[in-house]
Write a protein that holds these residues in place. Sequence first.
Motif, PDB file in Angstrom:
ATOM      1  N   GLN A   1      10.046 -19.826  19.132  1.00  0.00           N
ATOM      2  CA  GLN A   1       9.402 -18.557  19.473  1.00  0.00           C
ATOM      3  C   GLN A   1      10.404 -17.435  19.264  1.00  0.00           C
ATOM      4  O   GLN A   1      11.525 -17.509  19.751  1.00  0.00           O
ATOM      5  CB  GLN A   1       8.947 -18.562  20.939  1.00  0.00           C
ATOM      6  CG  GLN A   1       8.440 -17.229  21.464  1.00  0.00           C
ATOM      7  CD  GLN A   1       9.113 -16.802  22.750  1.00  0.00           C
ATOM      8  OE1 GLN A   1       9.359 -17.603  23.654  1.00  0.00           O
ATOM      9  NE2 GLN A   1       9.412 -15.510  22.872  1.00  0.00           N
TER      10      GLN A   1
ATOM     11  N   TYR B   1      17.119 -20.667  24.930  1.00  0.00           N
ATOM     12  CA  TYR B   1      16.863 -19.262  24.624  1.00  0.00           C
ATOM     13  C   TYR B   1      18.138 -18.688  24.026  1.00  0.00           C
ATOM     14  O   TYR B   1      19.201 -19.315  24.072  1.00  0.00           O
ATOM     15  CB  TYR B   1      16.432 -18.489  25.878  1.00  0.00           C
ATOM     16  CG  TYR B   1      17.465 -18.489  26.978  1.00  0.00           C
ATOM     17  CD1 TYR B   1      17.505 -19.518  27.913  1.00  0.00           C
ATOM     18  CD2 TYR B   1      18.407 -17.470  27.079  1.00  0.00           C
ATOM     19  CE1 TYR B   1      18.453 -19.541  28.912  1.00  0.00           C
ATOM     20  CE2 TYR B   1      19.360 -17.482  28.069  1.00  0.00           C
ATOM     21  CZ  TYR B   1      19.393 -18.523  28.981  1.00  0.00           C
ATOM     22  OH  TYR B   1      20.342 -18.535  29.974  1.00  0.00           O
TER      23      TYR B   1
ATOM     24  N   GLN C   1       4.515 -23.153  14.229  1.00  0.00           N
ATOM     25  CA  GLN C   1       3.330 -24.005  14.325  1.00  0.00           C
ATOM     26  C   GLN C   1       3.633 -25.353  14.970  1.00  0.00           C
ATOM     27  O   GLN C   1       2.719 -26.144  15.233  1.00  0.00           O
ATOM     28  CB  GLN C   1       2.712 -24.216  12.937  1.00  0.00           C
ATOM     29  CG  GLN C   1       3.387 -25.289  12.086  1.00  0.00           C
ATOM     30  CD  GLN C   1       4.666 -24.833  11.389  1.00  0.00           C
ATOM     31  OE1 GLN C   1       5.261 -23.817  11.746  1.00  0.00           O
ATOM     32  NE2 GLN C   1       5.061 -25.598  10.388  1.00  0.00           N
TER      33      GLN C   1
ATOM     34  N   PHE D   1       5.090 -17.641  17.715  1.00  0.00           N
ATOM     35  CA  PHE D   1       5.542 -19.019  17.776  1.00  0.00           C
ATOM     36  C   PHE D   1       5.439 -19.659  16.398  1.00  0.00           C
ATOM     37  O   PHE D   1       4.587 -19.282  15.586  1.00  0.00           O
ATOM     38  CB  PHE D   1       4.664 -19.837  18.735  1.00  0.00           C
ATOM     39  CG  PHE D   1       4.758 -19.432  20.183  1.00  0.00           C
ATOM     40  CD1 PHE D   1       3.935 -18.435  20.689  1.00  0.00           C
ATOM     41  CD2 PHE D   1       5.633 -20.068  21.037  1.00  0.00           C
ATOM     42  CE1 PHE D   1       3.997 -18.068  22.028  1.00  0.00           C
ATOM     43  CE2 PHE D   1       5.703 -19.715  22.382  1.00  0.00           C
ATOM     44  CZ  PHE D   1       4.885 -18.715  22.865  1.00  0.00           C
TER      45      PHE D   1
ATOM     46  N   GLN E   1       6.668 -29.615  24.314  1.00  0.00           N
ATOM     47  CA  GLN E   1       5.350 -29.823  24.915  1.00  0.00           C
ATOM     48  C   GLN E   1       4.930 -31.280  24.760  1.00  0.00           C
ATOM     49  O   GLN E   1       4.883 -31.810  23.651  1.00  0.00           O
ATOM     50  CB  GLN E   1       4.292 -28.911  24.302  1.00  0.00           C
ATOM     51  CG  GLN E   1       2.955 -29.004  25.026  1.00  0.00           C
ATOM     52  CD  GLN E   1       1.899 -28.081  24.450  1.00  0.00           C
ATOM     53  OE1 GLN E   1       1.871 -27.805  23.254  1.00  0.00           O
ATOM     54  NE2 GLN E   1       1.015 -27.580  25.310  1.00  0.00           N
TER      55      GLN E   1
ATOM     56  N   TYR F   1      10.784 -24.629  22.812  1.00  0.00           N
ATOM     57  CA  TYR F   1       9.992 -25.244  23.866  1.00  0.00           C
ATOM     58  C   TYR F   1       9.630 -26.670  23.469  1.00  0.00           C
ATOM     59  O   TYR F   1       9.496 -26.996  22.288  1.00  0.00           O
ATOM     60  CB  TYR F   1       8.682 -24.476  24.104  1.00  0.00           C
ATOM     61  CG  TYR F   1       8.886 -23.034  24.509  1.00  0.00           C
ATOM     62  CD1 TYR F   1       9.081 -22.042  23.557  1.00  0.00           C
ATOM     63  CD2 TYR F   1       8.886 -22.669  25.855  1.00  0.00           C
ATOM     64  CE1 TYR F   1       9.274 -20.722  23.926  1.00  0.00           C
ATOM     65  CE2 TYR F   1       9.082 -21.346  26.235  1.00  0.00           C
ATOM     66  CZ  TYR F   1       9.271 -20.390  25.259  1.00  0.00           C
ATOM     67  OH  TYR F   1       9.463 -19.082  25.635  1.00  0.00           O
TER      68      TYR F   1
ATOM     69  N   TYR G   1       8.278 -26.302  19.733  1.00  0.00           N
ATOM     70  CA  TYR G   1       7.919 -24.995  19.184  1.00  0.00           C
ATOM     71  C   TYR G   1       9.100 -24.043  19.269  1.00  0.00           C
ATOM     72  O   TYR G   1       9.829 -24.038  20.264  1.00  0.00           O
ATOM     73  CB  TYR G   1       6.767 -24.370  19.970  1.00  0.00           C
ATOM     74  CG  TYR G   1       5.447 -25.105  19.857  1.00  0.00           C
ATOM     75  CD1 TYR G   1       5.071 -26.049  20.808  1.00  0.00           C
ATOM     76  CD2 TYR G   1       4.583 -24.845  18.801  1.00  0.00           C
ATOM     77  CE1 TYR G   1       3.864 -26.725  20.712  1.00  0.00           C
ATOM     78  CE2 TYR G   1       3.375 -25.518  18.693  1.00  0.00           C
ATOM     79  CZ  TYR G   1       3.025 -26.463  19.656  1.00  0.00           C
ATOM     80  OH  TYR G   1       1.821 -27.122  19.544  1.00  0.00           O
TER      81      TYR G   1
ATOM     82  N   ALA H   1       1.891 -28.301  29.901  1.00  0.00           N
ATOM     83  CA  ALA H   1       2.304 -26.989  29.432  1.00  0.00           C
ATOM     84  C   ALA H   1       3.647 -27.110  28.704  1.00  0.00           C
ATOM     85  O   ALA H   1       4.416 -28.048  28.944  1.00  0.00           O
ATOM     86  CB  ALA H   1       2.436 -26.037  30.617  1.00  0.00           C
ATOM     87  N   PRO H   2       3.935 -26.181  27.822  1.00  0.00           N
ATOM     88  CA  PRO H   2       5.262 -26.157  27.206  1.00  0.00           C
ATOM     89  C   PRO H   2       6.352 -25.980  28.262  1.00  0.00           C
ATOM     90  O   PRO H   2       6.116 -25.409  29.335  1.00  0.00           O
ATOM     91  CB  PRO H   2       5.189 -24.932  26.277  1.00  0.00           C
ATOM     92  CG  PRO H   2       3.739 -24.763  25.990  1.00  0.00           C
ATOM     93  CD  PRO H   2       3.045 -25.149  27.259  1.00  0.00           C
TER      94      PRO H   2
ATOM     95  N   LEU I   1      10.420 -24.663  28.604  1.00  0.00           N
ATOM     96  CA  LEU I   1      11.514 -23.953  27.952  1.00  0.00           C
ATOM     97  C   LEU I   1      12.726 -24.856  27.839  1.00  0.00           C
ATOM     98  O   LEU I   1      13.157 -25.449  28.834  1.00  0.00           O
ATOM     99  CB  LEU I   1      11.874 -22.701  28.748  1.00  0.00           C
ATOM    100  CG  LEU I   1      13.074 -21.895  28.244  1.00  0.00           C
ATOM    101  CD1 LEU I   1      12.762 -21.225  26.911  1.00  0.00           C
ATOM    102  CD2 LEU I   1      13.488 -20.851  29.294  1.00  0.00           C
TER     103      LEU I   1
END
Lengths: 108, 122
Positions: A89, A49, A101, A99, A38, A36, A87, A43-44, A46
């Motif tokens: 995840q 994936y 850090q 997630f 941010q 992600y 980030y 908001a983060p 995507l």
Amino acid sequence: EIVMTQSPATLSVSPGESATLSCRASQSVSSNLAWYQQKPGQAPRLLLYGASSRATGIPARFSGSGSGTEFTLTISSLQSEDFAVYYCQQYNDWPPITFGQGTRLEIK
Amino acid sequence: QLQLQESGPGLVKPSETLSLTCTVSAGSFRSSTYYWGWIRQPPGKGLEWIGNIHYTGSTHYNPSLKSRVTISVDTSQNQFSLRLTSVTAADTAAYYCARLSSYGRQYYFDFWGQGTLVTVSS
């Protein structure tokens, strides 16, 4: 709980260059990893994936690789809008979803 | 385009209960493919998953918060809600609602609300 560790904490890169961000899992997550982006006050969003599949609308300069415990997000030809916090995840073994850090990508 | 919107008080007193609601636009709320989740982010810090709910009412919670968290769903309103009891200053954070896609057994958050800052203070 699977612990996700990202490195470096901060990465300084010049626009037009490439950036490589790392994410390590405390145990294998197969390819069950997302990335992600941010930006401040937002908001983060995507990016990727399945470790390497780009989400809808994500430019091709964002790419991901890795499996098991070691993953990489590469951003080529950095543009001004790419400077943000990133980030990783994991969703291989949950709950909990966990997630990293975060890595702050800043302009050099 | 799917939209999620958080609502609720921005200030909660210590030891009281934090309550937030997320309203989901568009038609995927009752799809079996999606869960609906809460994630929080303390100021200047990283992301912490709180929990998810499916429209059928099935829930998953973060074990670190499970004793204090309840997530519920109202399918008639396309809403899901978060309750966090016995809050302390450590619960001060931006709270995000998001859609968790489970398509192909890939569980990622593909749509997010804008987030709402909740401060715990007397």
